[in-house]
Design a protein around this motif. Structure first.
Motif, PDB file in Angstrom:
ATOM      1  N   PHE A  16      19.734   4.273  -5.879  1.00 43.13           N
ATOM      2  CA  PHE A  16      20.757   3.223  -5.923  1.00 43.13           C
ATOM      3  C   PHE A  16      20.641   2.487  -7.256  1.00 43.13           C
ATOM      4  O   PHE A  16      19.594   1.924  -7.569  1.00 43.13           O
ATOM      5  N   ILE A  17      21.697   2.538  -8.051  1.00 48.89           N
ATOM      6  CA  ILE A  17      21.688   1.950  -9.394  1.00 48.89           C
ATOM      7  C   ILE A  17      22.682   0.803  -9.440  1.00 48.89           C
ATOM      8  O   ILE A  17      23.876   0.990  -9.186  1.00 48.89           O
ATOM      9  N   SER A  18      22.195  -0.402  -9.776  1.00 50.34           N
ATOM     10  CA  SER A  18      23.075  -1.561  -9.867  1.00 50.34           C
ATOM     11  C   SER A  18      22.538  -2.521 -10.914  1.00 50.34           C
ATOM     12  O   SER A  18      21.447  -2.324 -11.467  1.00 50.34           O
ATOM     13  N   ASN A  19      23.296  -3.563 -11.180  1.00 50.09           N
ATOM     14  CA  ASN A  19      22.845  -4.579 -12.134  1.00 50.09           C
ATOM     15  C   ASN A  19      21.621  -5.317 -11.632  1.00 50.09           C
ATOM     16  O   ASN A  19      20.776  -5.752 -12.420  1.00 50.09           O
ATOM     17  N   ASP A  20      21.506  -5.474 -10.301  1.00 49.93           N
ATOM     18  CA  ASP A  20      20.419  -6.268  -9.734  1.00 49.93           C
ATOM     19  C   ASP A  20      19.118  -5.488  -9.574  1.00 49.93           C
ATOM     20  O   ASP A  20      18.030  -6.041  -9.726  1.00 49.93           O
ATOM     21  N   LYS A  21      19.220  -4.209  -9.261  1.00 52.75           N
ATOM     22  CA  LYS A  21      18.012  -3.414  -9.046  1.00 52.75           C
ATOM     23  C   LYS A  21      18.354  -1.935  -9.126  1.00 52.75           C
ATOM     24  O   LYS A  21      19.515  -1.534  -8.999  1.00 52.75           O
ATOM     25  N   ILE A  22      17.318  -1.144  -9.340  1.00 49.96           N
ATOM     26  CA  ILE A  22      17.421   0.309  -9.192  1.00 49.96           C
ATOM     27  C   ILE A  22      16.378   0.710  -8.163  1.00 49.96           C
ATOM     28  O   ILE A  22      15.190   0.464  -8.337  1.00 49.96           O
ATOM     29  N   GLU A  23      16.861   1.296  -7.081  1.00 50.25           N
ATOM     30  CA  GLU A  23      15.991   1.586  -5.943  1.00 50.25           C
ATOM     31  C   GLU A  23      16.003   3.078  -5.647  1.00 50.25           C
ATOM     32  O   GLU A  23      17.056   3.686  -5.517  1.00 50.25           O
ATOM     33  N   ILE A  24      14.804   3.655  -5.558  1.00 52.49           N
ATOM     34  CA  ILE A  24      14.649   5.055  -5.174  1.00 52.49           C
ATOM     35  C   ILE A  24      13.930   5.069  -3.834  1.00 52.49           C
ATOM     36  O   ILE A  24      12.787   4.613  -3.731  1.00 52.49           O
ATOM     37  N   SER A  25      14.592   5.563  -2.794  1.00 53.15           N
ATOM     38  CA  SER A  25      13.985   5.570  -1.462  1.00 53.15           C
ATOM     39  C   SER A  25      13.941   6.992  -0.928  1.00 53.15           C
ATOM     40  O   SER A  25      14.857   7.776  -1.150  1.00 53.15           O
ATOM     41  N   ASN A  26      12.869   7.297  -0.240  1.00 51.04           N
ATOM     42  CA  ASN A  26      12.739   8.634   0.332  1.00 51.04           C
ATOM     43  C   ASN A  26      12.065   8.566   1.694  1.00 51.04           C
ATOM     44  O   ASN A  26      11.210   7.704   1.934  1.00 51.04           O
ATOM     45  N   PRO A  27      12.451   9.460   2.606  1.00 52.37           N
ATOM     46  CA  PRO A  27      11.793   9.512   3.917  1.00 52.37           C
ATOM     47  C   PRO A  27      10.327   9.893   3.746  1.00 52.37           C
ATOM     48  O   PRO A  27       9.992  10.821   3.018  1.00 52.37           O
ATOM     49  N   GLY A  28       9.470   9.147   4.416  1.00 51.12           N
ATOM     50  CA  GLY A  28       8.047   9.461   4.360  1.00 51.12           C
ATOM     51  C   GLY A  28       7.233   8.341   3.757  1.00 51.12           C
ATOM     52  O   GLY A  28       7.341   8.083   2.554  1.00 51.12           O
ATOM     53  N   ASN A  29       6.422   7.660   4.572  1.00 52.02           N
ATOM     54  CA  ASN A  29       5.518   6.650   4.033  1.00 52.02           C
ATOM     55  C   ASN A  29       4.332   7.335   3.370  1.00 52.02           C
ATOM     56  O   ASN A  29       4.231   8.566   3.355  1.00 52.02           O
TER      57      ASN A  29
END
Length: 390
Positions: A294-307
């Motif tokens: 997820f790329i935005s002005n506020d943050k860039i977040e990379i999320s994936n299944p699996g802790n």
């Protein structure tokens, strides 16, 4: 356990690691089995140590107390030793509170799960405040955590090996100096884990890892194995699904992110490090979610299944030079296949990413055990632009 800790627990609601019981009877086989089920379920559930508190009403939290003489620690330990495999480390204590006694069974965090009922072979887990049978994917995930199975080597029985790309396989075998003759190639494919030969049926099937690395479009059969990139163009949200084998997906992510950020000076190598980690460490037993960038002005977040894998935490993730990896078979193959050497950096590149953003913002790592999710959050585009202007 001290009295203050007990009071804190009494203020909480029942959950996957906390259970209240008004009484505990251990006279019949079914009563002993119920206790064993509850302890097994708490030990199998994600999180730290758990507790069963006896002598407290589960709804009102009214302390009714117990007779310590009726609940013998040795007896409880014997019940669990007879019914649970592998054994569970637990402690039984009697604590005086409000002029009466309660019994606290502490179930320590287990590194040997999954535990099962020896008499029935059943696996249990807590869903909120309820003890339930563990699902197949939950059992498989626990077996993988302790190294008893590798999900990359699980055969996909609904497919045959015609879905694999021979050129991709030959490319890998050439890199490791294997050029089998025609009559031996299937044996070699089997020995390196690309395919599985079912002895009972005589049929050959691709493995999960074989599909991820050596199929032109594995998402046709494994739709949850793509990467979704979400970004904005003139306030309109755009979602781009990136598909292909793992190496092809990474190359396409690189091209796509370079394109959408071509006019900005954002350090995109940090994003690619996060994506490479996500591909390598994701839980391929989770059939419900893709990797999302997820790329935005506020943050860039990379999320994936699996802790984080068993034995890992935020400190070891940042400090270890050879961190534990959930998908070791994939890692070994990707190090060889990836001509850009992205997987030689995975894991210990976290500190380098943090240094890139010194003076700009923090790199956050979130290990969300209850949702089986891991997130890397980087400073957003706006914060980096502001830094560049200053």
């Amino acid at each position: 356990m001290d009295i203050q800790r007990l009071k804190m627990l009494l203020k909480q609601e029942e959950a996957s690691k906390l259970d209240f019981k008004e009484t505990l009877l251990l006279n019949t086989e079914s009563e002993k089995k119920e206790l064993a089920k509850d302890i097994i379920a708490i030990a199998n559930s994600i999180g730290g140590r758990g507790h069963i508190i006896i002598g407290v009403k589960d709804k009102s939290k009214e302390i009714v107390g117990i007779d310590p003489g009726e609940l013998n620690e040795e007896r409880i330990q014997q019940i669990m030793s007879y019914r649970c495999d592998p054994p569970i480390n637990l402690r039984v204590e009697y604590i005086e509170i409000e002029h009466t006694w309660v019994c606290v069974i502490t179930i320590f965090k287990s590194y040997q799960r999954p535990h099962q009922m020896r008499q029935t072979g059943a696996f249990y887990i807590r869903r909120g405040s309820t003890t339930d049978f563990a699902r197949r994917d939950e059992i498989a995930r626990m077996f993988q955590e302790v190294g008893l199975i590798s999900n990359e080597l699980i055969p996909l029985y609904n497919l045959d090996i015609s879905v694999l790309d021979r050129d991709l396989i030959d490319n890998y075998l050439n890199k490791i100096s294997l050029t089998p003759s025609k009559d031996l190639e299937k044996n070699v494919w089997h020995n390196v884990g690309i395919i599985h030969h079912d002895v009972e049926t005589g049929k050959i099937h691709p493995t999960m890892g074989g599909m991820l690395l050596f199929c032109n479009n594995p998402q046709r059969y494994l739709p949850y194995c793509s990467i979704n990139i979400i970004h904005y163009e003139k306030n309109e949200q755009i979602t781009q699904s990136i598909q292909g084998d793992i190496i092809e997906m990474l190359n396409r992510c690189y091209d796509y992110i370079n394109k959408i950020l071509e006019d900005q000076r954002y350090p995109i190598e940090a994003i690619f490090e996060g994506i490479a980690n996500a591909v390598l460490h994701r839980d391929y037993f989770d059939l419900t979610r893709n990797i999302v960038v997820f790329i935005s002005n506020d943050k860039i977040e990379i999320s994936n299944p699996g802790n984080l894998p068993r034995g890992q935490n935020m400190y070891t993730l940042r400090s270890e030079r050879n961190p534990a990896r959930r998908n070791g078979w994939l890692y070994d193959k990707l190090v060889i296949l990836d001509e850009n050497n992205r997987f030689l950096r995975t894991g210990f590149g976290i500190d380098q990413i943090s240094k890139i953003f010194d003076g700009i913002g923090k790199v956050k790592l979130l290990n969300i055990e209850k949702r089986n999710l891991f997130k890397m959050i980087l400073p957003g585009l706006k914060r980096y632009k502001d830094k560049e202007r200053s």
